[in-house]
Design an enzyme around this catalytic site. Structure first.
Site, PDB file in Angstrom:
ATOM      1  N   ASP A  52      11.581  45.143  61.856  1.00  0.00           N
ATOM      2  CA  ASP A  52      12.961  44.195  62.364  1.00  0.00           C
ATOM      3  C   ASP A  52      12.785  42.938  62.908  1.00  0.00           C
ATOM      4  O   ASP A  52      11.484  42.490  63.199  1.00  0.00           O
ATOM      5  CB  ASP A  52      13.642  45.008  63.433  1.00  0.00           C
ATOM      6  CG  ASP A  52      14.016  46.347  63.011  1.00  0.00           C
ATOM      7  OD1 ASP A  52      13.968  46.755  61.731  1.00  0.00           O
ATOM      8  OD2 ASP A  52      14.072  47.539  63.950  1.00  0.00           O
TER       9      ASP A  52
HETATM   10  N1  URA Z   1      11.084  51.106  63.801  1.00  0.00           N
HETATM   11  C1  URA Z   1      12.216  50.101  64.326  1.00  0.00           C
HETATM   12  O1  URA Z   1      12.987  50.512  64.811  1.00  0.00           O
HETATM   13  N2  URA Z   1      11.944  48.825  64.095  1.00  0.00           N
HETATM   14  C2  URA Z   1      10.931  48.294  63.194  1.00  0.00           C
HETATM   15  O2  URA Z   1      10.974  47.106  63.407  1.00  0.00           O
HETATM   16  C3  URA Z   1       9.856  49.283  63.165  1.00  0.00           C
HETATM   17  C4  URA Z   1      10.086  50.603  63.272  1.00  0.00           C
END
Ligand code: URA
Length: 231
Positions: free
Chosen positions: A103
């Protein structure tokens, strides 16, 4: 004729500065003779070896980035800065793509490769490669949370998660190991147990760890490390 240092970069041996160090260390031979001068010109087809292994310009590469927050995992985006902007020009030239995604606000280990088959194998849900995340969050995990993770959580929208590992590392700090990559998975898993995640960092993928790679920096994986990925 091409400069030796450019040839080594084109073979995805390393970035320009890494290539300089590799040459200095005497790890490269041309026609079987150690060559430390990057400006040396080589002919097409002239045998160049790194650590005794023959190199070719069509090499595939796997690169590890320590992703900072604020970049989206995409090859292009109209509004947001992308992880591609963090790659040195030498690395971008190899036409690498991100392996899976982190993310925008998540930091840590993100791989890139120009090997399409490897990329598909690594993101295949069948592979179930464990990924370890460090989270700072509201509240502190309990034994019941650990148990719920181990049994496989069901998220608010009915999504069923594979069994996962939750380890308490401090007050409001946990390590979470998951073997799948659903959208916002770790944040949603933690939220389903009333622990809002304020900070998330991926530290390990399979047998590979972020180690001491500085934030925002990349390094090229060795052949042994690439083999480890699928073990
Ligand atoms: N889980 C999440 O919530 N975000 C990420 O970037 C990776 C795994």
């Amino acid at each position: 004729m091409i400069r030796l240092d450019k040839f080594l970069c084109d073979c995805a041996v390393g970035t320009r500065s890494q290539v300089k160090n590799i040459l200095k260390a005497g790890r490269v031979t041309v026609d079987g003779v150690t060559e430390k001068d990057g400006s040396r010109k080589i002919q097409p087809g002239q045998p160049v070896c790194l650590d005794g292994e023959a190199l070719s310009q069509t090499g595939t590469v796997v690169v590890m980035l320590n992703k900072p927050a604020g970049y989206v995992t995409a090859t292009a985006d109209e509004k947001e800065p992308t992880v591609m902007e963090l790659l040195p020009a030498d690395v971008r030239k190899w036409d690498v793509k991100p392996v899976g995604r982190l993310d925008k606000q998540t930091e840590g280990l993100l791989l890139f490769t120009n090997d399409g088959d490897l990329l598909h194998r690594l993101i295949s849900p069948k592979k179930e490669i464990p990924k370890v995340y460090y989270a700072k969050h509201q509240g502190t995990a309990t034994r019941a949370d650990i148990q719920a993770f181990a049994e496989g959580l069901t998220l608010g929208d009915g999504t069923v998660c594979l069994p996962a590992k939750l380890e308490i590392v401090g007050e409001g700090e946990s390590l979470i190991t998951v073997c799948e990559g659903k959208y916002h998975q770790v944040r949603r898993m933690m939220a389903s147990r009333n622990m809002h995640v304020d900070y998330l960092e991926r530290r390990e993928e399979g047998k590979l760890a972020l180690g001491d790679l500085p934030r925002g920096q990349v390094r090229i994986l060795t052949e042994d490390e690439i083999n480890l990925l699928e073990k």
